[in-house]
Design an enzyme around this catalytic site. Structure first.
Site, PDB file in Angstrom:
ATOM      1  N   GLU A  72      25.337   7.620  -1.557  1.00 41.64           N
ATOM      2  CA  GLU A  72      26.001   7.935  -0.564  1.00 41.64           C
ATOM      3  C   GLU A  72      25.907   6.824   0.474  1.00 41.64           C
ATOM      4  O   GLU A  72      26.756   6.479   1.352  1.00 41.64           O
ATOM      5  CB  GLU A  72      25.569   9.308   0.424  1.00 41.64           C
ATOM      6  CG  GLU A  72      26.402   9.552   1.580  1.00 41.64           C
ATOM      7  CD  GLU A  72      26.005   8.792   2.713  1.00 41.64           C
ATOM      8  OE1 GLU A  72      26.558   8.914   3.924  1.00 41.64           O
ATOM      9  OE2 GLU A  72      24.727   8.214   2.873  1.00 41.64           O
TER      10      GLU A  72
ATOM     11  N   ASP B   3      20.101   9.555  -2.192  1.00 43.04           N
ATOM     12  CA  ASP B   3      19.542   8.176  -2.077  1.00 43.04           C
ATOM     13  C   ASP B   3      19.299   7.922  -0.843  1.00 43.04           C
ATOM     14  O   ASP B   3      19.414   8.417   0.237  1.00 43.04           O
ATOM     15  CB  ASP B   3      21.088   7.542  -2.630  1.00 43.04           C
ATOM     16  CG  ASP B   3      22.155   7.731  -1.880  1.00 43.04           C
ATOM     17  OD1 ASP B   3      22.284   8.725  -1.424  1.00 43.04           O
ATOM     18  OD2 ASP B   3      22.746   6.682  -1.587  1.00 43.04           O
TER      19      ASP B   3
END
Length: 353
Positions: free
Chosen positions: A125, A71
């Site tokens: 994350e 991400d």
């Protein structure tokens, strides 16, 4: 899109960047990465939501994890990627799709590794810890992560960064008494009372500590302040949020005790906390990694998921081609020469006995 894992890792970085994957929307990219990994021999694939775990089972003496998150922070008009000379620009170039490209490329091109490998590519994350894909797997399937050593390919600009700082956030509240601002002497201004909190922060002397040759610098800072009722009202409450970045020789409980000591006498609430991770460079697996790479070693200033591996008893380091100082910037870029160098360094390590 078909990802070419065995081709140019710089081109692979660009392809990953061009595939938008803001936290919470990693699914389409996860699908593509999973499909690309299915074409590789020797890897057994499992998936938990938008987190992929791929493992070899070659009966090697040791197992090494290579991990990276898929991400990014929100797009800032910086996708698709663009290249200018040796620099590749775009959201996630440094943090951390260049690191993802390195580990995927190595998975496809190191056919006879000296260690069994576990690849972890995970979601969420960049947002709150409760959504973190690596954390979810460590809770639900810790056996998937069992290993002797882990490398998190977070941006380190080609250095080995040991451990990470812990982080704690606390809300400190001052109380007063509401009154009309035209008759302020009838009230007690809670915002004014917060000035003493800021005075303590201004006078705070942050600790520095050396652990395994890594110097960690702590920091205690105000990161938000909230107060006020209306333009004509003396406020009866003010909240100051502070963030304590602490060295990994402190536990979360010790970090909390320190913050409460600094702000003794105040109403204080801990709102978020995560432990640090000791560098662990004296562990044989970590020492071997440092020796094989022959790269500079320093402390990780910030929190990373090496702390999750440390909680599982797995020595872990940060090592990646991105520049941490460029992470999350609209003008984020990666030096493509660092991608090539990271591939070469990790290839030497993975092939060495």
């Amino acid at each position: 899109m078909t990802l070419d894992l065995a081709g140019d890792p710089v081109a692979l970085t660009a392809a990953l960047v061009d595939f938008e994957s803001v936290s919470g929307a990693e699914g389409p990219l996860t699908d593509e990465v999973f499909a690309a990994l299915q074409s590789l021999k020797n890897y057994e694939l499992t998936r938990d939501g938008d987190t992929i775990v791929a493992r070899t089972n070659l009966d090697r003496k040791h197992r090494v994890v290579l991990a990276g998150h898929l991400d990014t922070v929100p797009i800032a008009d910086n996708v698709p990627s663009r290249r200018e000379g040796d620099l590749l620009y775009g959201c996630g170039t440094s943090d951390m799709k260049s690191g993802d490209a390195v580990l995927l490329h190595l998975a496809a091109t190191v056919e006879d590794p000296a260690h069994d490998l576990t690849l972890v590519l995970y979601d969420n994350e960049e947002v709150e810890a409760s959504k973190n894909g690596l954390g979810r797997v460590s809770r639900n399937h810790p056996d998937w992560l069992a290993a002797d050593f882990a490398v998190l390919l977070e941006p380190t600009d080609g250095t080995v960064e040991g451990g990470c700082q812990g982080t704690l956030r606390a809300k400190i509240t001052t109380h007063g008494k509401r009154a009309h601002s035209a008759r302020s002497w009838h009230g007690v201004n809670a915002i004014h009372a917060a000035g003493a909190i800021l005075d303590r922060l201004n006078g705070y002397e942050a600790r520095q500590v050396d652990i395994d040759g890594c110097r960690y610098r702590e920091g205690l800072n105000a990161v938000a302040i909230n107060g006020g009722v209306a333009g004509n009202v003396i406020p009866d409450r003010c909240d100051v949020t502070v963030n304590f970045r602490f060295a990994p020789d402190r536990s979360e409980a010790q970090a909390e005790a320190h913050v409460r000591e600094v702000f003794e006498g105040y109403d204080l609430e801990i709102t978020d906390s995560a432990p640090g991770a000791l560098p662990g460079l004296s562990a044989p697996a970590a020492a071997n990694f440092v020796n094989k790479l022959d790269a500079p070693v320093q402390a990780k200033l910030g929190w990373t998921d090496v702390a999750r591996f440390a909680t599982l008893g797995i020595p872990a380091v940060n090592f990646g081609p991105g520049d941490p100082n460029l992470a999350h910037q609209a003008g984020e870029y990666v030096d493509t020469r660092k991608i090539t160098a990271a591939v070469q360094a990790l290839r030497r390590y993975l092939q060495a006995n």
